[in-house]
Design an enzyme around this catalytic site. Sequence first.
Site, PDB file in Angstrom:
ATOM      1  N   LYS A 176       0.833  -1.208   0.000  1.00 45.29           N
ATOM      2  CA  LYS A 176       0.000   0.000   0.000  1.00 45.29           C
ATOM      3  C   LYS A 176       0.868   1.259   0.000  1.00 45.29           C
ATOM      4  O   LYS A 176       0.610   2.188  -0.760  1.00 45.29           O
ATOM      5  CB  LYS A 176      -0.948  -0.014   1.208  1.00 45.29           C
ATOM      6  N   GLN A 199      -5.217  -1.879   9.219  1.00 42.95           N
ATOM      7  CA  GLN A 199      -5.086  -3.201   8.604  1.00 42.95           C
ATOM      8  C   GLN A 199      -5.758  -4.259   9.492  1.00 42.95           C
ATOM      9  O   GLN A 199      -5.502  -4.333  10.684  1.00 42.95           O
ATOM     10  CB  GLN A 199      -3.593  -3.523   8.385  1.00 42.95           C
ATOM     11  N   ASP A 240     -11.516   2.612   3.348  1.00 41.59           N
ATOM     12  CA  ASP A 240     -11.791   1.174   3.258  1.00 41.59           C
ATOM     13  C   ASP A 240     -13.287   0.897   3.048  1.00 41.59           C
ATOM     14  O   ASP A 240     -13.673  -0.208   2.676  1.00 41.59           O
ATOM     15  CB  ASP A 240     -11.378   0.489   4.567  1.00 41.59           C
TER      16      ASP A 240
HETATM   17  N1  GUN Z   1      -7.445  -7.137   5.512  1.00 42.67           N
HETATM   18  C1  GUN Z   1      -7.740  -7.853   4.386  1.00 42.67           C
HETATM   19  N2  GUN Z   1      -8.283  -7.054   3.460  1.00 42.67           N
HETATM   20  C2  GUN Z   1      -8.330  -5.808   3.984  1.00 42.67           C
HETATM   21  C3  GUN Z   1      -8.769  -4.556   3.469  1.00 42.67           C
HETATM   22  O1  GUN Z   1      -9.273  -4.402   2.352  1.00 42.67           O
HETATM   23  N3  GUN Z   1      -8.626  -3.503   4.326  1.00 42.67           N
HETATM   24  C4  GUN Z   1      -8.116  -3.624   5.577  1.00 42.67           C
HETATM   25  N4  GUN Z   1      -8.035  -2.548   6.347  1.00 42.67           N
HETATM   26  N5  GUN Z   1      -7.694  -4.778   6.079  1.00 42.67           N
HETATM   27  C5  GUN Z   1      -7.800  -5.869   5.268  1.00 42.67           C
END
Ligand code: GUN
Length: 292
Positions: free
Chosen positions: A53, A97, A120
Amino acid sequence: METKILSGKKVANFLKSNLKEKISELKNDGIVPGLAVILVGDNPASKIYVNSKTNACSKLGIFSKTLIYSDDTSEKKILEVIDGLNNDKTIDGILVQMPLPSHIDESKIINRILPKKDVDGFHPINVGKLVIGEDAFVSCTPAGIIEILKYYKISTEGKHVVIVGRSNIVGKPMLNLLYQKSEFGNATVTICHSRTKNLEEITKLADILIVATGRAEMITADMVKNGVVIVDVGINRIEDSTKKKGYRLVGDVDFEGVKEKASAITPVPGGVGPMTITMLMMNTYKSSLRKK
Ligand code: GUN
């Protein structure tokens, strides 16, 4: 029949090059989009995601801040960090996350993020807006799947889409996007899950089959009809002694088996995966437009 391979990687590169241009134009208005990523603990998969990211941010001209905390950090501390980022004018998007260590309540964390910075799309306000068809941040993986369908001009109108998996991150928002009155909505949608009876009878009815279960190669050729379009969200490691690493990545769909019957299919890797981060970048850009 030739099976079309739906390359998410190609779509992601196309969208990212447009986005890079738009972000550089924003500089004329003195705006730099900013994303904060919070990682708690040292889950190896999460670390890889977080690195990807921040790399994507730097390639596109998005300012990013990565905040890493140890496994035993208190919930209170993380809530305070979120409060700080909510008030930080350089930050347009906040991502925590998942999964979080078990002593931290995920829903409390999600609720603390300002909906306008929830890139998100996990906050109940954004989820609710999506359901009633208002403009909202939408969870990145399902939003990315819609972009793949758009790019390859696979219409969903009037189609029967079957989704396997009911997670908050993929299955539920996917359902809510597909039945909306919109160009890549207007579908008839069925959602299946671990308690569904006679799963194969339902998956066989799908014009478009979207699978997000985290169960390696669970969808086999006998479960789909000829001509189906398949979107495979899964990324699973399975042991493979012929590989240097000792494993290979497979989806939730038995790719080689279903390929004979599908008219189009996303591969693993290189299918849905690259779209998730791209949509996160797009959401962060969209959030920064508020500053205009
Ligand atoms: N863990 C797995 N996929 C995601 C996502 O799209 N966003 C976040 N914040 N955590 C994740």
